[in-house]
Design an enzyme around this catalytic site. Sequence first.
Site, short mmCIF file in Angstrom:
data_model
loop_
_atom_site.label_atom_id
_atom_site.label_comp_id
_atom_site.label_asym_id
_atom_site.label_seq_id
_atom_site.Cartn_x
_atom_site.Cartn_y
_atom_site.Cartn_z
CG PHE A 131 47.08 41.28 36.00
CD1 PHE A 131 48.27 40.55 36.46
CD2 PHE A 131 45.76 41.32 36.59
CE1 PHE A 131 48.06 39.85 37.93
CE2 PHE A 131 45.68 40.86 37.65
CZ PHE A 131 46.83 39.93 38.53
CG ASP A 216 40.24 41.29 32.01
OD1 ASP A 216 39.50 41.68 32.76
OD2 ASP A 216 41.29 40.74 32.50
CE LYS A 245 40.97 44.10 40.42
NZ LYS A 245 41.82 43.89 39.28
C1 LIG Z 1 42.12 42.49 39.21
C2 LIG Z 1 42.34 41.71 37.86
C3 LIG Z 1 42.00 40.44 37.37
C4 LIG Z 1 41.90 39.27 38.31
O1 LIG Z 1 40.89 39.57 39.17
P1 LIG Z 1 41.01 38.65 40.42
O2 LIG Z 1 39.88 39.15 41.39
O3 LIG Z 1 42.04 38.92 41.31
O4 LIG Z 1 41.31 37.29 40.39
C5 LIG Z 1 41.91 40.19 35.95
N1 LIG Z 1 42.05 41.05 35.18
C6 LIG Z 1 42.02 42.40 35.34
C7 LIG Z 1 41.99 43.41 34.17
C8 LIG Z 1 42.37 42.96 36.73
O5 LIG Z 1 42.27 44.14 36.90
#
Ligand SMILES: *Cc1c(COP(=O)(O)O)cnc(C)c1O
Length: 399
Positions: A131, A216, A245
């Site tokens: 994701f 990521d 985050k």
């Molecule tokens: C939440 C998340 C995203 C996307 O972040 P947003 O702030 O919702 O755009 C991308 N990669 C990972 C691993 C995530 O947990």
Amino acid sequence: MAEATPLFDTYARAPLRFERGEGVWLIAEDGTRYLDFAAGVAVNSLGHAHPHLVSALKDQAEKVWHLSNLYEVPGQEKLAARMTAVTFADKVFFTNSGAEALECAIKTARRYHFAKGQPEKFHIITFEGAFHGRTLATIAAGGQAKYLEGFGPKAPGFYQVPFEDIAALKEAISEETAAILIEPIQGEGGIRVASKEFLQELRALCDEYGLLLIFDEVQCGIGRTGKLFAYEATGITPDIMAVAKGIGGGFPLGACLATQEAAAGMVAGTHGSTYGGNPLAMAVGNAVLDVVLEEGFLEHVRDVALVFRQGLASLQDRFPDVIEEVRGEGLMLGIKAKVPSGDLLKAIRAEKLLAVPAGENVIRLLPPLITTSAEAREGLARIERAAEQLTSIKHKASA
Ligand SMILES: *Cc1c(COP(=O)(O)O)cnc(C)c1O
């Protein structure tokens, strides 16, 4: 709850309305207190209303809210200097979200090869269960059919291989490959931890083929695993890393970090963001780092993580009909349920504990990093009561 709402119907929201938060607690409009181990999906890294973050935001609010990137923004330089000092990276671009941090990472990788005279190298290899966000590029990177359906052709240049499958990965590398993109620990995918060996193999393949390695760490970064970043436990470093985050502690903030070399193609005019690196966000980001980088803070995360691990392992032993497996690192924990995970989530919520659903029938516990051992034990007691409930329902059903 099926009432008409003026909002887009994109979320299946729980019927909960919170008014305020205090540390690890969220207080509903009717006064009910919930133990918040969802933490806004790993966003409220320092819990709710942390005094240091509140005062940093208030102080900045009285000075200047927004400047635009037409001018120098001292808070950006300060935060970038601190982030590069404690990571592999030399350069930082600030965004407002995780998906934007990934967009920047993807663009940086493509521009790197373009600047080297190889514009055909723009393909990025990603992994099943990934994701990376909800923009058109990041849903293509994530590769999940449920997020791609109905939004026109999938953005080109993203290829997906099974998680931890080195043979399939080698097969997928071509003359057009620019980079490999991976979450060291898949969050939405179900708290799947990539092995150190696998990540080291990725690094070796990137070096062999001249590819960039992108991590990521939007969910697993900023202390969540007990290290400042998950890559620190792997013995390797990526070339580019997306962060968001936890870095904002609840204020919208993301960052794309890169080595000097990887960022070489991102020259003036190639990328931008109106709000990215806004002074309010920078004040909060710097305040989050003040706390997370304090001596002993990450050690505290690891200590509390141990309380969770031991407690969850004992619950798994006692309730094998409810809990199949416990996964994760630090305070990024997954309970793979033996019952439908939605049932476990509801039973836990009935005990006034908040958690987050994920893939592979897993529910995630992403407690604030400030959670104490006593609060961890309180959460475990609530999970225990939920598991007892589910066990007695199961036994009644089979009787
Ligand atoms: C939440 C998340 C995203 C996307 O972040 P947003 O702030 O919702 O755009 C991308 N990669 C990972 C691993 C995530 O947990």
